[in-house]
Design an enzyme around this catalytic site. Structure first.
Site, PDB file in Angstrom:
ATOM      1  N   ARG A 111     -24.941  -0.925 -11.532  1.00  0.00           N
ATOM      2  CA  ARG A 111     -24.379  -2.173 -12.081  1.00  0.00           C
ATOM      3  C   ARG A 111     -22.943  -1.845 -12.393  1.00  0.00           C
ATOM      4  O   ARG A 111     -22.662  -1.002 -13.229  1.00  0.00           O
ATOM      5  CB  ARG A 111     -25.154  -2.585 -13.332  1.00  0.00           C
ATOM      6  CG  ARG A 111     -24.530  -3.734 -14.132  1.00  0.00           C
ATOM      7  CD  ARG A 111     -24.510  -5.040 -13.342  1.00  0.00           C
ATOM      8  NE  ARG A 111     -24.013  -6.147 -14.157  1.00  0.00           N
ATOM      9  CZ  ARG A 111     -22.724  -6.502 -14.241  1.00  0.00           C
ATOM     10  NH1 ARG A 111     -21.798  -5.846 -13.565  1.00  0.00           N
ATOM     11  NH2 ARG A 111     -22.359  -7.519 -14.998  1.00  0.00           N
ATOM     12  N   HIS A 114     -17.901  -2.807 -15.989  1.00  0.00           N
ATOM     13  CA  HIS A 114     -17.552  -4.161 -16.440  1.00  0.00           C
ATOM     14  C   HIS A 114     -17.538  -4.212 -17.959  1.00  0.00           C
ATOM     15  O   HIS A 114     -17.890  -3.240 -18.639  1.00  0.00           O
ATOM     16  CB  HIS A 114     -18.559  -5.178 -15.881  1.00  0.00           C
ATOM     17  CG  HIS A 114     -19.919  -5.083 -16.516  1.00  0.00           C
ATOM     18  ND1 HIS A 114     -20.822  -4.105 -16.200  1.00  0.00           N
ATOM     19  CD2 HIS A 114     -20.526  -5.850 -17.475  1.00  0.00           C
ATOM     20  CE1 HIS A 114     -21.921  -4.264 -16.914  1.00  0.00           C
ATOM     21  NE2 HIS A 114     -21.772  -5.306 -17.710  1.00  0.00           N
ATOM     22  N   HIS A 116     -17.698  -7.560 -21.298  1.00  0.00           N
ATOM     23  CA  HIS A 116     -17.857  -8.998 -21.544  1.00  0.00           C
ATOM     24  C   HIS A 116     -17.480  -9.343 -22.969  1.00  0.00           C
ATOM     25  O   HIS A 116     -17.297  -8.451 -23.811  1.00  0.00           O
ATOM     26  CB  HIS A 116     -19.260  -9.512 -21.205  1.00  0.00           C
ATOM     27  CG  HIS A 116     -20.332  -8.472 -21.239  1.00  0.00           C
ATOM     28  ND1 HIS A 116     -20.862  -8.005 -22.398  1.00  0.00           N
ATOM     29  CD2 HIS A 116     -20.954  -7.798 -20.226  1.00  0.00           C
ATOM     30  CE1 HIS A 116     -21.788  -7.107 -22.103  1.00  0.00           C
ATOM     31  NE2 HIS A 116     -21.872  -6.936 -20.807  1.00  0.00           N
ATOM     32  N   GLU A 120     -23.829  -6.437 -26.023  1.00  0.00           N
ATOM     33  CA  GLU A 120     -25.004  -6.252 -25.167  1.00  0.00           C
ATOM     34  C   GLU A 120     -25.966  -5.282 -25.830  1.00  0.00           C
ATOM     35  O   GLU A 120     -25.616  -4.132 -26.079  1.00  0.00           O
ATOM     36  CB  GLU A 120     -24.570  -5.709 -23.798  1.00  0.00           C
ATOM     37  CG  GLU A 120     -25.734  -5.293 -22.898  1.00  0.00           C
ATOM     38  CD  GLU A 120     -25.259  -4.842 -21.514  1.00  0.00           C
ATOM     39  OE1 GLU A 120     -24.310  -5.456 -20.980  1.00  0.00           O
ATOM     40  OE2 GLU A 120     -25.827  -3.875 -20.993  1.00  0.00           O
ATOM     41  N   HIS A 159     -18.509  -0.598 -19.713  1.00  0.00           N
ATOM     42  CA  HIS A 159     -19.730   0.174 -19.458  1.00  0.00           C
ATOM     43  C   HIS A 159     -20.173   0.071 -18.011  1.00  0.00           C
ATOM     44  O   HIS A 159     -19.719  -0.790 -17.265  1.00  0.00           O
ATOM     45  CB  HIS A 159     -20.864  -0.264 -20.396  1.00  0.00           C
ATOM     46  CG  HIS A 159     -21.171  -1.732 -20.369  1.00  0.00           C
ATOM     47  ND1 HIS A 159     -20.415  -2.645 -21.073  1.00  0.00           N
ATOM     48  CD2 HIS A 159     -22.138  -2.442 -19.748  1.00  0.00           C
ATOM     49  CE1 HIS A 159     -20.910  -3.862 -20.887  1.00  0.00           C
ATOM     50  NE2 HIS A 159     -21.970  -3.778 -20.072  1.00  0.00           N
ATOM     51  N   GLU A 182     -25.211 -13.227 -17.170  1.00  0.00           N
ATOM     52  CA  GLU A 182     -25.001 -11.974 -16.438  1.00  0.00           C
ATOM     53  C   GLU A 182     -24.022 -12.177 -15.275  1.00  0.00           C
ATOM     54  O   GLU A 182     -23.398 -11.234 -14.803  1.00  0.00           O
ATOM     55  CB  GLU A 182     -26.366 -11.470 -15.950  1.00  0.00           C
ATOM     56  CG  GLU A 182     -26.367 -10.274 -15.052  1.00  0.00           C
ATOM     57  CD  GLU A 182     -25.640  -9.065 -15.616  1.00  0.00           C
ATOM     58  OE1 GLU A 182     -25.581  -8.898 -16.844  1.00  0.00           O
ATOM     59  OE2 GLU A 182     -25.098  -8.299 -14.805  1.00  0.00           O
ATOM     60  N   HIS A 297     -38.305 -15.414 -40.836  1.00  0.00           N
ATOM     61  CA  HIS A 297     -37.102 -14.590 -40.908  1.00  0.00           C
ATOM     62  C   HIS A 297     -35.967 -15.429 -41.473  1.00  0.00           C
ATOM     63  O   HIS A 297     -35.581 -16.423 -40.861  1.00  0.00           O
ATOM     64  CB  HIS A 297     -36.722 -14.058 -39.523  1.00  0.00           C
ATOM     65  CG  HIS A 297     -37.856 -13.328 -38.868  1.00  0.00           C
ATOM     66  ND1 HIS A 297     -38.142 -12.013 -39.142  1.00  0.00           N
ATOM     67  CD2 HIS A 297     -38.805 -13.751 -38.011  1.00  0.00           C
ATOM     68  CE1 HIS A 297     -39.218 -11.653 -38.456  1.00  0.00           C
ATOM     69  NE2 HIS A 297     -39.640 -12.685 -37.760  1.00  0.00           N
ATOM     70  N   GLU A 302     -35.480 -15.761 -34.043  1.00  0.00           N
ATOM     71  CA  GLU A 302     -36.178 -14.640 -33.398  1.00  0.00           C
ATOM     72  C   GLU A 302     -36.297 -14.918 -31.903  1.00  0.00           C
ATOM     73  O   GLU A 302     -36.834 -15.942 -31.499  1.00  0.00           O
ATOM     74  CB  GLU A 302     -37.578 -14.486 -34.006  1.00  0.00           C
ATOM     75  CG  GLU A 302     -38.447 -13.461 -33.272  1.00  0.00           C
ATOM     76  CD  GLU A 302     -39.791 -13.229 -33.970  1.00  0.00           C
ATOM     77  OE1 GLU A 302     -39.846 -13.357 -35.211  1.00  0.00           O
ATOM     78  OE2 GLU A 302     -40.778 -12.936 -33.279  1.00  0.00           O
ATOM     79  N   HIS A 341     -44.445 -18.497 -38.664  1.00  0.00           N
ATOM     80  CA  HIS A 341     -45.150 -18.176 -37.421  1.00  0.00           C
ATOM     81  C   HIS A 341     -46.041 -16.963 -37.599  1.00  0.00           C
ATOM     82  O   HIS A 341     -45.894 -16.193 -38.548  1.00  0.00           O
ATOM     83  CB  HIS A 341     -44.172 -17.964 -36.263  1.00  0.00           C
ATOM     84  CG  HIS A 341     -43.134 -16.892 -36.494  1.00  0.00           C
ATOM     85  ND1 HIS A 341     -42.077 -17.064 -37.348  1.00  0.00           N
ATOM     86  CD2 HIS A 341     -42.993 -15.639 -35.984  1.00  0.00           C
ATOM     87  CE1 HIS A 341     -41.323 -15.969 -37.353  1.00  0.00           C
ATOM     88  NE2 HIS A 341     -41.870 -15.090 -36.545  1.00  0.00           N
TER      89      HIS A 341
HETATM   90 MN    MN Z   1     -41.325 -12.967 -36.502  1.00  0.00          MN
HETATM   91 MN    MN Z   2     -23.007  -5.562 -19.411  1.00  0.00          MN
END
Ligand code: MN
Ligand code: MN
Length: 404
Positions: A111, A114, A116, A120, A159, A182, A297, A302, A341
Site C-alpha cells: 500500500r 501516503h 491523510h 488511522e 506511512h 481509502e 458509552h 461505538e 445496548h
Molecule cells: Mn458497547
Molecule cells: Mn493510510
C-alpha cells in the site's frame, strides 16, 4: 437451539416484555394471525441472516436509523497486489465518527507511501505486515505486526504497509472521521506526478532527467518483492531504538479489563497506548450463551467490527425506540453515544468483535454497576422487584455476563 427454519423467531413468543400499549409486535397479533402475512417478493438467503429483523423480540418498539452494515456488501477495489473495501458515512449513514476499511495485501504487496487528513487506527486480522512511518518530530519507525496487533498513525503521519509471507496481511482500518475514504488519500506518486520537474530537481538537488520515468498515475496498491530482514530495514531507515513513540500495540496479548468464564474485554486507549489519542478500542470475546452486558458509552459513538461468531444486539434510544439486529463475521455496527445496548452470543462458537471509539479514553457505564450503587429501596420503588432479589444482582460491572 438451532431451528430448522432459519427465519423462525429467535425466542418463543414472550410472556414478559410484550406490552400491549402501544399495540406493536407479533405477540399482539395472535388473535389476528393474518397480520403477519408476507405476500410480496422475498429473498430467503438474506432473511435467514436476520431472524431478529423479521421476527423482532416483543420488546422492540418503533424504528431507528439502520445500525447494521457489512464489509460483505461493500464493493472490493482490486489491483495487482491486493484489495480494499470500505464503509464511509456515504455508505452507512449513522457512521459519522468512524469510517472503516478492510484491506488485504498479498505477500510483498505494497500500500503505497501516503498520508491523510485523518488519523488511522488499525487491527491486524490475518497474516503479517511491515509498517513504516515518520513521526511528527521526524523519528522513523519500521515494525512488523501480526494478528491481534494494532497500529495508530496520527493525522498527517506518512506511512506505508506491505504484506509479509507466506500469506500476506489482512486488516481493518478505522479513520477518525466517517467521511474519510481509502480512495481519498495523499499519495507519494500523485505528488511527484503533479509537481513541475524543475521543482523536483531543485528540491532533491538532482537533474530533471532523474524523474523521467516516474509513474504518471498513482500506484495505490501494487505488487513488490517481500521485504528482507526487519533489523536491516530499521537500520536502513535510520530507526533509533526507543526514539519514536510506539506506533503499534499488541492488543491480544494485553491484560484484560474484564475476564471471567463468559469471556474477556481488552482495551487499547491513550492510557496504555499513548500515541492513540483520538481512537480507543476494546477487543471483546464472548463464550457461547454469554453476553456483553447492558451498558452505554458516554463519550463517543461505538463502531463495531465482528471478527467471528454470531450475535444479536438491541439498541435502546429515547422515545422509546428499541430495535434488534443480527451480526455475523465481517459485519459492522454503530451505536450512538449514550444509547443502551447489549451484545449476545447467539451461536455455538466463540463470538469476537471490536468496539472502536473516536476518543482518547475508553468509557462505559454498566447498568448492573449503576443499580448496585443506588439505595435498593429506590431501585425497588422503580422496578417492583423485591430487595432480596436485587441483592443477588451483580455488585459491579462484569463486562461480560457469563452463561449461568
Ligand atoms: Mn458497547
Ligand atoms: Mn493510510
Amino acid at each position: 437451539m438451532e431451528s430448522t427454519d432459519p427465519t423462525a423467531p429467535h425466542h418463543e413468543t414472550p410472556t414478559l416484555g410484550n406490552p400491549d400499549l402501544p399495540p406493536e409486535g407479533e405477540g399482539n397479533t395472535l388473535a389476528d394471525p393474518q397480520s403477519t402475512a408476507m405476500t410480496g417478493p422475498r429473498n430467503p438467503v438474506i432473511e435467514s441472516q436476520f431472524p431478529s429483523q423479521l421476527h423482532a423480540p416483543g420488546t422492540d418498539i418503533s424504528t431507528q436509523p439502520m445500525f447494521w452494515s457489512s464489509f460483505n456488501i461493500s464493493p472490493r477495489r482490486v489491483q495487482a497486489g491486493g484489495w480494499a473495501r470500505e464503509l464511509t458515512r456515504q455508505d452507512f449513514h449513522i457512521s459519522e465518527e468512524i469510517a472503516g476499511v478492510n484491506m488485504y495485501l498479498q505477500a510483498g504487496g505494497i500500500r503505497e507511501l501516503h498520508w491523510h487528513q485523518t488519523a488511522e487506527w488499525a487491527v491486524m486480522t490475518r497474516g503479517k505486515c511491515r509498517v513504516t512511518t515518520l513521526s511528527r518530530d521526524g523519528r522513523p519507525s519500521v515494525e512488523d505486526v501480526e494478528e491481534g496487533d494494532l497500529w495508530f498513525f496520527p493525522a498527517g503521519t506518512p506511512h506505508s504497509l506491505q504484506g509479509l509471507g507466506p500469506d500476506g496481511a489482512e486488516f481493518v482500518l478505522a479513520f477518525d472521521d466517517g467521511d474519510q475514504s481509502e480512495s481519498n488519500t495523499l499519495l507519494l506518486t500523485d505528488w511527484f506526478a503533479h509537481t513541475p520537474p524543475d521543482v523536483l530537481a531543485k528540491n532533491f538537488g538532482v537533474v530533471q532527467e532523474a524523474f523521467a520515468d516516474i509513474p504518471l498515475h498513482n500506484l495505490w496498491i501494487f505488487p513488490g518483492d517481500e521485504p528482507g530482514d526487519l533489523a536491516q530495514d530499521q537500520a536502513d531507515a535510520g530507526v533509533e531504538w526507543g526514539a519514536a513513540e510506539p506506533i503499534i500495540f499488541r492488543l491480544s496479548r494485553s491484560q484484560p479489563l474484564h475476564e471471567n468464564s463468559g469471556g474477556s474485554i481488552r482495551i487499547a486507549d491513550s492510557t496504555n497506548f499513548p500515541l492513540s489519542n483520538t481512537v480507543a478500542a476494546a477487543l471483546v470475546t464472548v463464550e457461547p450463551g454469554s453476553m456483553r452486558e447492558l451498558h452505554w458509552h458516554p463519550n463517543a459513538d461505538e463502531w463495531q467490527y465482528y471478527l467471528r461468531g454470531s450475535a444479536r444486539m438491541t439498541v435502546f434510544d429515547t422515545g422509546p425506540h428499541a430495535n434488534t439486529t443480527d451480526f455475523r463475521p465481517g459485519d459492522v455496527g454503530v451505536v450512538r453515544k449514550n444509547l443502551g445496548h447489549y451484545v449476545e452470543n447467539t451461536g455455538d462458537d466463540v463470538l469476537q468483535f471490536l468496539e472502536v471509539f473516536r476518543t482518547d479514553r475508553y468509557e462505559e457505564v454498566s447498568l448492573a454497576n449503576w443499580l448496585a450503587h443506588v439505595p435498593p429501596s429506590l431501585v425497588a420503588a422503580h422496578l417492583n422487584i423485591d430487595e432480596a432479589t436485587l441483592a443477588t444482582f451483580p455488585r459491579a460491572a462484569q463486562g461480560i455476563t457469563p452463561l449461568r
